[in-house]
Design a protein around this motif. Sequence first.
Motif, PDB file in Angstrom:
ATOM      1  N   MET A  13       0.723  -1.139  -0.075  1.00 39.88           N
ATOM      2  CA  MET A  13       0.058   0.003  -0.049  1.00 39.88           C
ATOM      3  C   MET A  13       0.776   1.260  -0.092  1.00 39.88           C
ATOM      4  N   THR A  14       0.609   2.159  -0.944  1.00 35.92           N
ATOM      5  CA  THR A  14       1.548   3.339  -0.818  1.00 35.92           C
ATOM      6  C   THR A  14       0.878   4.407   0.037  1.00 35.92           C
ATOM      7  N   ALA A  15       1.606   5.191   0.660  1.00 37.09           N
ATOM      8  CA  ALA A  15       1.060   6.473   1.620  1.00 37.09           C
ATOM      9  C   ALA A  15       0.753   7.472   0.567  1.00 37.09           C
ATOM     10  N   THR A  16      -0.338   7.970   0.812  1.00 35.83           N
ATOM     11  CA  THR A  16      -0.708   9.136   0.071  1.00 35.83           C
ATOM     12  C   THR A  16       0.233  10.526   0.346  1.00 35.83           C
ATOM     13  N   ARG A  17       0.463  11.064  -0.662  1.00 35.72           N
ATOM     14  CA  ARG A  17       1.419  12.331  -0.493  1.00 35.72           C
ATOM     15  C   ARG A  17       0.679  13.251  -0.364  1.00 35.72           C
ATOM     16  N   ILE A  18       0.818  14.315   0.907  1.00 34.58           N
ATOM     17  CA  ILE A  18       0.248  15.416   1.099  1.00 34.58           C
ATOM     18  C   ILE A  18       0.888  16.556   0.656  1.00 34.58           C
ATOM     19  N   PRO A  19       0.359  17.376  -0.326  1.00 36.02           N
ATOM     20  CA  PRO A  19       1.284  18.564  -0.997  1.00 36.02           C
ATOM     21  C   PRO A  19       1.720  19.231   0.119  1.00 36.02           C
ATOM     22  N   SER A  20       1.066  19.651   1.202  1.00 31.53           N
ATOM     23  CA  SER A  20       1.401  20.652   2.169  1.00 31.53           C
ATOM     24  C   SER A  20       2.233  20.182   3.266  1.00 31.53           C
ATOM     25  N   GLN A  21       2.791  18.960   3.040  1.00 31.86           N
ATOM     26  CA  GLN A  21       3.620  18.324   4.097  1.00 31.86           C
ATOM     27  C   GLN A  21       4.935  18.938   4.219  1.00 31.86           C
ATOM     28  N   PRO A  22       5.202  19.671   5.554  1.00 33.21           N
ATOM     29  CA  PRO A  22       6.449  20.308   5.650  1.00 33.21           C
ATOM     30  C   PRO A  22       7.462  19.135   5.481  1.00 33.21           C
ATOM     31  N   TRP A  23       8.623  20.001   4.909  1.00 30.80           N
ATOM     32  CA  TRP A  23       9.960  19.391   4.748  1.00 30.80           C
ATOM     33  C   TRP A  23      10.887  19.195   5.995  1.00 30.80           C
ATOM     34  N   LEU A  24      10.689  17.957   6.700  1.00 28.92           N
ATOM     35  CA  LEU A  24      11.405  18.065   8.073  1.00 28.92           C
ATOM     36  C   LEU A  24      12.707  17.449   8.048  1.00 28.92           C
ATOM     37  N   HIS A  25      13.645  17.567   9.059  1.00 31.31           N
ATOM     38  CA  HIS A  25      14.951  17.359   9.203  1.00 31.31           C
ATOM     39  C   HIS A  25      15.610  17.524   8.078  1.00 31.31           C
ATOM     40  N   GLY A  26      15.678  18.822   7.488  1.00 37.04           N
ATOM     41  CA  GLY A  26      16.448  18.932   6.430  1.00 37.04           C
ATOM     42  C   GLY A  26      17.866  19.245   6.738  1.00 37.04           C
ATOM     43  N   HIS A  27      18.659  18.371   6.120  1.00 40.60           N
ATOM     44  CA  HIS A  27      20.047  18.809   6.350  1.00 40.60           C
ATOM     45  C   HIS A  27      20.788  19.124   4.754  1.00 40.60           C
ATOM     46  N   ALA A  28      21.216  20.290   4.742  1.00 37.89           N
ATOM     47  CA  ALA A  28      21.714  20.420   3.141  1.00 37.89           C
ATOM     48  C   ALA A  28      23.041  21.311   3.461  1.00 37.89           C
ATOM     49  N   LYS A  29      23.871  21.284   2.426  1.00 39.69           N
ATOM     50  CA  LYS A  29      25.025  22.051   2.277  1.00 39.69           C
ATOM     51  C   LYS A  29      25.100  23.620   2.804  1.00 39.69           C
ATOM     52  N   GLU A  30      26.188  24.013   2.989  1.00 37.39           N
ATOM     53  CA  GLU A  30      26.164  25.590   3.348  1.00 37.39           C
ATOM     54  C   GLU A  30      26.054  26.414   2.255  1.00 37.39           C
ATOM     55  N   VAL A  31      25.325  27.477   2.101  1.00 34.74           N
ATOM     56  CA  VAL A  31      24.803  28.197   0.858  1.00 34.74           C
ATOM     57  C   VAL A  31      25.937  29.299   1.007  1.00 34.74           C
ATOM     58  N   GLN A  32      26.356  29.840   2.074  1.00 36.21           N
ATOM     59  CA  GLN A  32      27.646  30.909   2.388  1.00 36.21           C
ATOM     60  C   GLN A  32      28.258  30.495   3.346  1.00 36.21           C
ATOM     61  N   HIS A  33      29.669  30.496   3.059  1.00 37.01           N
ATOM     62  CA  HIS A  33      30.657  30.181   4.109  1.00 37.01           C
ATOM     63  C   HIS A  33      30.888  31.286   5.104  1.00 37.01           C
ATOM     64  N   PHE A  34      31.072  31.391   6.381  1.00 38.28           N
ATOM     65  CA  PHE A  34      31.471  32.185   7.347  1.00 38.28           C
ATOM     66  C   PHE A  34      32.877  32.795   6.766  1.00 38.28           C
ATOM     67  N   GLY A  35      32.672  34.228   6.981  1.00 39.20           N
ATOM     68  CA  GLY A  35      33.960  34.853   6.542  1.00 39.20           C
ATOM     69  C   GLY A  35      33.965  35.584   5.039  1.00 39.20           C
ATOM     70  N   THR A  36      32.599  35.142   4.199  1.00 40.36           N
ATOM     71  CA  THR A  36      32.662  35.582   2.895  1.00 40.36           C
ATOM     72  C   THR A  36      31.542  36.677   2.974  1.00 40.36           C
ATOM     73  N   VAL A  37      31.352  37.332   1.757  1.00 38.45           N
ATOM     74  CA  VAL A  37      30.494  38.486   1.565  1.00 38.45           C
ATOM     75  C   VAL A  37      29.603  38.327   0.105  1.00 38.45           C
ATOM     76  N   ARG A  38      28.494  38.454   0.550  1.00 42.06           N
ATOM     77  CA  ARG A  38      27.736  38.311  -1.141  1.00 42.06           C
ATOM     78  C   ARG A  38      27.765  39.727  -1.532  1.00 42.06           C
ATOM     79  N   GLN A  39      27.356  39.838  -2.842  1.00 43.33           N
ATOM     80  CA  GLN A  39      27.254  41.044  -3.496  1.00 43.33           C
ATOM     81  C   GLN A  39      26.109  41.829  -3.162  1.00 43.33           C
TER      82      GLN A  39
END
Length: 192
Positions: A1-27
């Motif tokens: 049986m496949t679970a029904t995907r609920i479109p508004s389910q929050p994305w939990l336990h998200g771990h992703a790579k850094e999008v900006q390292h400490f010590g750098t500056v964006r433009q």
Amino acid sequence: MTATRIPSQPWLHGHAKEVQHFGTVRQFPIALPSPTRARSCDVLNQVLADSQILFALYKKHHWLMRGVTFYQLHLLLDKHAGEQLELIDGLAERVQTLGGIALGDPRQVAEVTQVPRPPDGAEEVPAMLSRLLEAHEIVLKGAHAGARRAAEAGDDGTNDLLVSDVIRTGELQAWFLAEHLVDTPLVYGEGG
Ligand SMILES: [Fe+2]
């Protein structure tokens, strides 16, 4: 049986790579070149780290205060802590405004600060007040040097924040603390 995907389910336990390292500056289009913004962020993060420790020391000593002047010092130290918290927010948001990464995690703050660590226990009241004054002077030294560098580099906003907020508030708080370290007669003057 496949679970029904609920479109508004929050994305939990998200771990992703850094999008900006400490010590750098964006433009950002704020008419300040990257090297100027990067140098200002370094200065601001140092003042930010020391101010976060100063704030924490104010709370620690607000709690640990004792003696016949307990109530007034308990209140004064909490007032100063609240004002420091506002400065901390201003410093951190200035770093973000310049495209940098504000120093926020207390474990990183502890690595960066120049304010010495106090004993875990309580000291005598004058020693606790002196400790706060010393922490103020470390913040003020960093803020003066940073304000000068920011002015020379044309970063007027950083200069203004350091002078108008950090330095002015810090000097005033230091005055209020220092007056509690004057040994003044409570009832009779020396003339008898
Ligand atoms: Fe409190």
